[in-house]
Design an enzyme around this catalytic site. Structure first.
Site: not given
Length: 71
Positions: A32, A35
């Site tokens: 991600c 993230c």
């Protein structure tokens, strides 16, 4: 800085059981992009609020054993 990595649903439930303790949980995945971008901010906040707020990381993309626990 203290960020506790959570490995199972039972561990998450136990770590966040206190109704008076504030918990911030980062549900993340290794692939991600957002993230990865937020990770340094999360770490900085964990340092800034150490002892007052609990910070946790939960890997969102793991297999479970059918009982909600990571395998």
């Amino acid at each position: 800085m203290s960020i506790k990595v959570i490995a199972s649903m039972a561990e998450l439930n136990a770590a966040t059981a206190s109704p008076t303790q504030i918990s911030i949980i980062d549900f993340h995945a290794v692939w991600c992009g957002p993230c990865k971008v937020i990770a340094p901010v999360f770490a900085r906040l964990a340092t800034q609020y150490a002892g007052r707020v609990s910070f946790f990381k939960v890997r969102a993309m793991t297999r479970t054993n059918g009982h909600g626990d990571a395998s």
